[in-house]
Design a protein around this motif. Structure first.
Motif, mmCIF file in Angstrom:
data_model
loop_
_atom_site.group_PDB
_atom_site.id
_atom_site.type_symbol
_atom_site.label_atom_id
_atom_site.label_comp_id
_atom_site.label_asym_id
_atom_site.label_seq_id
_atom_site.Cartn_x
_atom_site.Cartn_y
_atom_site.Cartn_z
ATOM 1 N N ALA A 49 41.851 33.303 46.128
ATOM 2 C CA ALA A 49 42.769 34.442 46.198
ATOM 3 C C ALA A 49 43.695 34.334 47.408
ATOM 4 N N VAL A 50 43.185 33.784 48.518
ATOM 5 C CA VAL A 50 44.032 33.577 49.691
ATOM 6 C C VAL A 50 45.121 32.552 49.377
ATOM 7 N N HIS A 51 44.761 31.497 48.665
ATOM 8 C CA HIS A 51 45.768 30.522 48.242
ATOM 9 C C HIS A 51 46.835 31.175 47.364
ATOM 10 N N VAL A 52 46.419 32.017 46.437
ATOM 11 C CA VAL A 52 47.379 32.677 45.555
ATOM 12 C C VAL A 52 48.341 33.538 46.364
ATOM 13 N N GLN A 53 47.841 34.201 47.392
ATOM 14 C CA GLN A 53 48.686 35.032 48.239
ATOM 15 C C GLN A 53 49.629 34.202 49.104
ATOM 16 N N HIS A 54 49.162 33.027 49.516
ATOM 17 C CA HIS A 54 49.949 32.172 50.425
ATOM 18 C C HIS A 54 49.875 30.728 49.933
#
Length: 367
Positions: free
Chosen positions: A142-147
């Motif tokens: 989810a952090v990758h998806v955000q950034h």
């Protein structure tokens, strides 16, 4: 477990999916054109950066309690305790992505490969270990998806059960941003050539994902209790033991396309390889290999967390600059606050420095 003193508000789940990122490449010499393209991008990629998501922390402190897990925090720090060891107090920027991004910008790091450090998913029962791994992988993705331009993910697996590990490997490899696999230098005191892990390594190899190791439950016991020797000596020794088991135990032979990165510049392994070769020449216990152990050194990659320019010079001279990748050990006190500027002491030409800064890792992680 709610911990409003240290955790930011719940992140909103974002809709949509992205194609999975598969990392790794076959062993051998690097593809020159691919490396040139990666170097042109000029991104610095930190492959040794740890992350503790809110959901993982809550799980350790709530459901993990019956297995001996504890999670506590105050206004500025948090701590873990498990049967496999504890950590802390640690700064909250391990958890808070905005603070992490600010640190990355200040240190010149463009991309971090997020990984779980101690406690990994090897300390509870089968079902809870699987839940720990699933929770961490989902949150990191989810952090990758955000950034998406700043983070990729090195998935953690519940390695004490091969079936569960492969199930989570199949699931996590399809998550956005997952570019590799992260695991301990031992798995609850089982070495990596243990037959239990053979089917897991086989599937990792089939998926062409790179493996990144990190010390946990290190050797030494009470003799390394004083002076923080459990870390100062235990970590590099455990890395050397893990690499030796992968070589001498035949894992690298059975899986010729398996690509493994050793932390802390390979620990004690590279400097002791002459002694290991000598043992291969005279000791029957080591003669299952067709080639001398030192010939396997180029099967590994090595991060730059050595705290020594001469050590990195030794790796460049004896193994090859194409096997070095940038690392920081973010954000432990034994890591680098400035991993990029640390490389200045090597006095490398720009094209070679760029390989270590990001070109090699871009090739490895397919980014």
């Amino acid at each position: 477990m709610d911990c409003t003193c240290c955790i930011s508000p719940k992140r909103r789940r974002l809709l949509g999916t992205m194609a999975a990122l598969a990392g790794g490449f076959a062993s051998g010499l690097p593809n020159a054109s691919a490396r040139a393209n990666a170097t042109v991008k000029g991104k610095s990629i930190d492959i040794h950066a740890h992350y503790y998501p809110e959901s993982y922390c809550e799980l350790v402190g709530s459901d993990g309690d019956k297995f001996g897990g504890k999670f506590t925090c105050d206004a500025s720090t948090f701590s873990f305790q498990t049967p496999a060891g504890g950590l802390g107090p640690l700064p909250l920027k391990f958890i808070r992505i905005d603070e992490r991004l600010a640190d990355m910008d200040a240190s010149g790091v463009d991309v971090q490969a997020l990984s779980l450090s101690v406690p990994m998913a090897y300390w509870a029962d089968r079902a809870f270990n699987a839940k720990l791994a699933t929770t961490w992988n989902t949150a990191a993705s989810a952090v990758h998806v955000q950034h998406p331009t700043r983070f990729v993910v090195l998935a953690t697996l519940p390695m004490l059960n091969a079936h569960d590990a492969i199930d989570e490997l199949e699931r996590a490899s399809e998550l956005p941003g997952v570019s590799g696999v992260y695991m301990g230098t031992n798995i609850n005191n089982r070495d990596l050539d243990d037959p239990l892990f053979e089917p897991v390594f086989a599937r990792i190899e089939q998926l062409d994902l790179p493996v990144f190791l990190h010390p946990q439950q290190t050797v030494g016991g009470a003799r390394l209790t004083d002076f923080y020797l459990s870390n100062l000596l235990g970590n590099p020794f455990d890395t050397a033991i893990a690499g030796s088991h992968l070589i001498l135990g035949g894992v690298m032979d059975r899986h010729p396309r398996l690509n493994v990165t050793l932390p802390h510049a390979g620990g004690a392994l590279p400097i002791l390889m002459g002694r290991i070769d000598a043992g291969w020449n005279v000791r029957p216990e080591t003669r299952r290999l067709a080639q001398k152990p030192s010939s396997y050194l180029r099967r590994f990659n090595y991060d730059t967390v050595s705290h020594s320019g001469p050590v990195l010079d030794f790796l460049i001279k004896n193994i090859g600059i194409d096997r070095l990748v940038l690392g920081s050990d973010y954000c432990f006190d034994m890591g680098y606050e400035q991993p990029v500027t640390f490389l200045d002491r090597l006095e490398l030409p720009p094209e070679q420095k760029n390989l270590i800064l990001g070109g090699n890792a871009a090739q490895l992680l397919k980014i």
